[in-house]
Design a protein around this motif. Structure first.
Motif, PDB file in Angstrom:
ATOM      1  N   GLY A   1       0.839  -1.186   0.000  1.00  0.00           N
ATOM      2  CA  GLY A   1       0.000   0.000   0.000  1.00  0.00           C
ATOM      3  C   GLY A   1       0.875   1.237   0.000  1.00  0.00           C
ATOM      4  O   GLY A   1       1.890   1.276   0.709  1.00  0.00           O
ATOM      5  N   LEU A   2       0.498   2.241  -0.805  1.00  0.00           N
ATOM      6  CA  LEU A   2       1.252   3.491  -0.889  1.00  0.00           C
ATOM      7  C   LEU A   2       0.327   4.683  -0.700  1.00  0.00           C
ATOM      8  O   LEU A   2      -0.668   4.825  -1.410  1.00  0.00           O
ATOM      9  CB  LEU A   2       1.953   3.609  -2.249  1.00  0.00           C
ATOM     10  CG  LEU A   2       3.037   2.576  -2.549  1.00  0.00           C
ATOM     11  CD1 LEU A   2       3.506   2.707  -3.988  1.00  0.00           C
ATOM     12  CD2 LEU A   2       4.201   2.709  -1.574  1.00  0.00           C
ATOM     13  N   ASP A   3       0.683   5.532   0.252  1.00  0.00           N
ATOM     14  CA  ASP A   3      -0.051   6.775   0.511  1.00  0.00           C
ATOM     15  C   ASP A   3       0.841   7.922   0.029  1.00  0.00           C
ATOM     16  O   ASP A   3       1.815   8.278   0.698  1.00  0.00           O
ATOM     17  CB  ASP A   3      -0.338   6.901   2.007  1.00  0.00           C
ATOM     18  CG  ASP A   3      -1.114   8.159   2.349  1.00  0.00           C
ATOM     19  OD1 ASP A   3      -1.882   8.647   1.498  1.00  0.00           O
ATOM     20  OD2 ASP A   3      -0.938   8.661   3.475  1.00  0.00           O
ATOM     21  N   PRO A   4       0.552   8.487  -1.166  1.00  0.00           N
ATOM     22  CA  PRO A   4       1.460   9.464  -1.772  1.00  0.00           C
ATOM     23  C   PRO A   4       1.512  10.800  -1.045  1.00  0.00           C
ATOM     24  O   PRO A   4       0.526  11.259  -0.478  1.00  0.00           O
ATOM     25  CB  PRO A   4       0.912   9.665  -3.178  1.00  0.00           C
ATOM     26  CG  PRO A   4      -0.349   8.911  -3.278  1.00  0.00           C
ATOM     27  CD  PRO A   4      -0.595   8.200  -1.996  1.00  0.00           C
ATOM     28  N   GLY A   5       2.678  11.416  -1.110  1.00  0.00           N
ATOM     29  CA  GLY A   5       2.895  12.755  -0.590  1.00  0.00           C
ATOM     30  C   GLY A   5       4.283  13.210  -0.989  1.00  0.00           C
ATOM     31  O   GLY A   5       5.136  12.377  -1.318  1.00  0.00           O
ATOM     32  N   LEU A   6       4.518  14.489  -0.995  1.00  0.00           N
ATOM     33  CA  LEU A   6       5.842  14.989  -1.346  1.00  0.00           C
ATOM     34  C   LEU A   6       6.786  14.911  -0.141  1.00  0.00           C
ATOM     35  O   LEU A   6       7.924  14.480  -0.268  1.00  0.00           O
ATOM     36  CB  LEU A   6       5.772  16.435  -1.860  1.00  0.00           C
ATOM     37  CG  LEU A   6       7.115  17.033  -2.283  1.00  0.00           C
ATOM     38  CD1 LEU A   6       7.731  16.248  -3.437  1.00  0.00           C
ATOM     39  CD2 LEU A   6       6.961  18.489  -2.650  1.00  0.00           C
ATOM     40  N   ALA A   7       6.325  15.308   1.019  1.00  0.00           N
ATOM     41  CA  ALA A   7       7.162  15.254   2.222  1.00  0.00           C
ATOM     42  C   ALA A   7       7.281  13.832   2.746  1.00  0.00           C
ATOM     43  O   ALA A   7       8.345  13.405   3.177  1.00  0.00           O
ATOM     44  CB  ALA A   7       6.590  16.163   3.305  1.00  0.00           C
ATOM     45  N   ILE A   8       6.167  13.106   2.707  1.00  0.00           N
ATOM     46  CA  ILE A   8       6.117  11.751   3.250  1.00  0.00           C
ATOM     47  C   ILE A   8       5.277  10.866   2.341  1.00  0.00           C
ATOM     48  O   ILE A   8       4.137  11.194   2.025  1.00  0.00           O
ATOM     49  CB  ILE A   8       5.507  11.735   4.667  1.00  0.00           C
ATOM     50  CG1 ILE A   8       6.379  12.540   5.631  1.00  0.00           C
ATOM     51  CG2 ILE A   8       5.325  10.316   5.164  1.00  0.00           C
ATOM     52  CD1 ILE A   8       5.771  12.707   7.008  1.00  0.00           C
TER      53      ILE A   8
ATOM     54  N   ALA B   1      -1.490  -1.078  -3.993  1.00  0.00           N
ATOM     55  CA  ALA B   1      -2.684  -0.249  -3.823  1.00  0.00           C
ATOM     56  C   ALA B   1      -2.217   1.183  -3.560  1.00  0.00           C
ATOM     57  O   ALA B   1      -1.380   1.413  -2.686  1.00  0.00           O
ATOM     58  CB  ALA B   1      -3.527  -0.748  -2.650  1.00  0.00           C
ATOM     59  N   VAL B   2      -2.754   2.128  -4.334  1.00  0.00           N
ATOM     60  CA  VAL B   2      -2.342   3.528  -4.237  1.00  0.00           C
ATOM     61  C   VAL B   2      -3.574   4.384  -3.955  1.00  0.00           C
ATOM     62  O   VAL B   2      -4.640   4.163  -4.534  1.00  0.00           O
ATOM     63  CB  VAL B   2      -1.690   3.993  -5.567  1.00  0.00           C
ATOM     64  CG1 VAL B   2      -1.222   5.436  -5.461  1.00  0.00           C
ATOM     65  CG2 VAL B   2      -0.537   3.083  -5.956  1.00  0.00           C
ATOM     66  N   GLU B   3      -3.396   5.371  -3.094  1.00  0.00           N
ATOM     67  CA  GLU B   3      -4.510   6.286  -2.834  1.00  0.00           C
ATOM     68  C   GLU B   3      -4.715   7.211  -4.014  1.00  0.00           C
ATOM     69  O   GLU B   3      -3.758   7.785  -4.543  1.00  0.00           O
ATOM     70  CB  GLU B   3      -4.247   7.114  -1.581  1.00  0.00           C
ATOM     71  CG  GLU B   3      -5.458   7.975  -1.203  1.00  0.00           C
ATOM     72  CD  GLU B   3      -5.248   8.749   0.072  1.00  0.00           C
ATOM     73  OE1 GLU B   3      -5.723   8.297   1.117  1.00  0.00           O
ATOM     74  OE2 GLU B   3      -4.599   9.803   0.008  1.00  0.00           O
ATOM     75  N   LYS B   4      -5.978   7.330  -4.428  1.00  0.00           N
ATOM     76  CA  LYS B   4      -6.327   8.299  -5.465  1.00  0.00           C
ATOM     77  C   LYS B   4      -6.212   9.693  -4.881  1.00  0.00           C
ATOM     78  O   LYS B   4      -6.439   9.890  -3.685  1.00  0.00           O
ATOM     79  CB  LYS B   4      -7.780   8.099  -5.946  1.00  0.00           C
ATOM     80  CG  LYS B   4      -7.947   6.991  -6.927  1.00  0.00           C
ATOM     81  CD  LYS B   4      -9.382   6.995  -7.445  1.00  0.00           C
ATOM     82  CE  LYS B   4      -9.611   5.842  -8.377  1.00  0.00           C
ATOM     83  NZ  LYS B   4     -10.995   5.832  -8.873  1.00  0.00           N
TER      84      LYS B   4
ATOM     85  N   ALA C   1      -3.812   0.507   5.480  1.00  0.00           N
ATOM     86  CA  ALA C   1      -5.252   0.468   5.205  1.00  0.00           C
ATOM     87  C   ALA C   1      -5.523   0.293   3.705  1.00  0.00           C
ATOM     88  O   ALA C   1      -6.448  -0.427   3.317  1.00  0.00           O
ATOM     89  CB  ALA C   1      -5.918   1.746   5.727  1.00  0.00           C
ATOM     90  N   LEU C   2      -4.726   0.925   2.875  1.00  0.00           N
ATOM     91  CA  LEU C   2      -4.873   0.759   1.416  1.00  0.00           C
ATOM     92  C   LEU C   2      -4.601  -0.682   1.010  1.00  0.00           C
ATOM     93  O   LEU C   2      -5.341  -1.264   0.205  1.00  0.00           O
ATOM     94  CB  LEU C   2      -3.924   1.701   0.676  1.00  0.00           C
ATOM     95  CG  LEU C   2      -4.369   3.154   0.611  1.00  0.00           C
ATOM     96  CD1 LEU C   2      -3.174   4.076   0.413  1.00  0.00           C
ATOM     97  CD2 LEU C   2      -5.386   3.336  -0.513  1.00  0.00           C
ATOM     98  N   ALA C   3      -3.540  -1.277   1.549  1.00  0.00           N
ATOM     99  CA  ALA C   3      -3.220  -2.670   1.232  1.00  0.00           C
ATOM    100  C   ALA C   3      -4.346  -3.595   1.701  1.00  0.00           C
ATOM    101  O   ALA C   3      -4.737  -4.527   0.973  1.00  0.00           O
ATOM    102  CB  ALA C   3      -1.891  -3.058   1.861  1.00  0.00           C
ATOM    103  N   LEU C   4      -4.888  -3.355   2.893  1.00  0.00           N
ATOM    104  CA  LEU C   4      -6.017  -4.145   3.387  1.00  0.00           C
ATOM    105  C   LEU C   4      -7.237  -4.025   2.487  1.00  0.00           C
ATOM    106  O   LEU C   4      -7.913  -5.006   2.205  1.00  0.00           O
ATOM    107  CB  LEU C   4      -6.391  -3.708   4.808  1.00  0.00           C
ATOM    108  CG  LEU C   4      -5.654  -4.361   5.957  1.00  0.00           C
ATOM    109  CD1 LEU C   4      -5.996  -3.676   7.268  1.00  0.00           C
ATOM    110  CD2 LEU C   4      -5.946  -5.849   6.033  1.00  0.00           C
ATOM    111  N   THR C   5      -7.496  -2.813   2.021  1.00  0.00           N
ATOM    112  CA  THR C   5      -8.630  -2.583   1.130  1.00  0.00           C
ATOM    113  C   THR C   5      -8.462  -3.387  -0.156  1.00  0.00           C
ATOM    114  O   THR C   5      -9.430  -4.003  -0.636  1.00  0.00           O
ATOM    115  CB  THR C   5      -8.783  -1.083   0.822  1.00  0.00           C
ATOM    116  OG1 THR C   5      -8.991  -0.385   2.056  1.00  0.00           O
ATOM    117  CG2 THR C   5      -9.953  -0.814  -0.100  1.00  0.00           C
ATOM    118  N   ALA C   6      -7.257  -3.416  -0.694  1.00  0.00           N
ATOM    119  CA  ALA C   6      -7.003  -4.204  -1.909  1.00  0.00           C
ATOM    120  C   ALA C   6      -7.251  -5.681  -1.653  1.00  0.00           C
ATOM    121  O   ALA C   6      -7.848  -6.387  -2.473  1.00  0.00           O
ATOM    122  CB  ALA C   6      -5.571  -3.969  -2.391  1.00  0.00           C
TER     123      ALA C   6
END
Length: 161
Positions: free
Chosen positions: A7-14, A70-73, A150-155
Motif C-alpha cells: 500500500g502506498l499513501d502518496p505525498g511529497l514530504a512523506i 494499492a495507491v490512494e487516489k 489500510a490501502l493494502a487491506l482494502t485491496a
C-alpha cells in the motif's frame, strides 16, 4: 506462500507504505510484513525530493517484492498541497510502470467504507480497524504508514469480495 500487497499513501514530504502477506485462502491469516515512510527534506529542491521518492521506492520494491500495489487516489482538499502530491504520485506511478507491477487505486472514502463500513468514518476508526484486522498491539505510526496499510487491506478485501 501467499500474495504480497504493498500500500502506498502518496505525498511529497512523506510517502507512507505498508506491506502485507496475504494468505492463499480465506482460512489463512494476514501478516504485516513492514510499514513506514519515505521522507524527503522540506528545504530541498522539488526535483531532489522527487528523485528521493523514486530511488527509495525502487529500493522498497526490491525489499518487499510485491505482487500488487494499492495507491490512494488524489483527493482534492487543499489546492496548494494537491499539485505537490500529484507530482509525487506521478513518480510512484512511473516506478510501478517501470517495474510492471499491477496496481489498484482507492479514494479515502472507499478505504473507510471497506474497513469500517462507513465512507465518512473518522481516521481513528480506520486506524483501529487496521490494528484489529492485523491483530497488532498498536496502531502503525506515523499516520501515513497506517493509511498505507489500510490501502493494502482494502485491496485484499476487494479480492475476497
Amino acid at each position: 506462500m501467499g500474495q504480497r500487497i504493498l500500500g502506498l499513501d502518496p505525498g511529497l514530504a512523506i510517502v507512507g507504505f505498508g506491506a502485507l502477506l496475504c494468505p492463499d485462502s480465506r482460512q489463512g491469516s494476514l501478516e504485516l510484513l513492514d510499514f513506514g515512510v519515505i521522507s524527503t527534506p522540506a528545504g530541498a529542491e522539488i526535483g531532489d525530493r522527487l528523485e528521493t521518492i523514486y530511488q527509495d521506492l525502487h529500493q522498497l520494491i526490491d525489499l518487499v517484492q510485491p505482487d500488487a500495489v494499492a495507491v490512494e487516489k488524489l483527493f482534492f482538499y487543499r489546492m496548494g498541497n494537491t499539485i505537490a502530491v500529484a507530482q509525487a504520485r506521478g513518480v510512484l506511478m512511473l516506478v510501478l510502470r517501470q517495474r510492471r507491477l499491477p496496481y489498484c487505486e482507492f479514494t479515502p472514502a472507499q478505504v473507510k467504507q471497506a474497513l469500517t463500513g462507513y465512507g465518512n468514518a473518522p481516521k481513528l476508526a480506520v486506524q483501529e480497524a487496521v490494528q484489529r484486522e492485523l491483530r497488532l498491539d498498536a496502531i502503525p505510526r506515523p499516520d501515513d504508514a497506517a493509511d498505507a496499510v489500510a490501502l493494502a487491506l482494502t485491496a485484499w478485501f476487494q479480492q475476497l469480495a
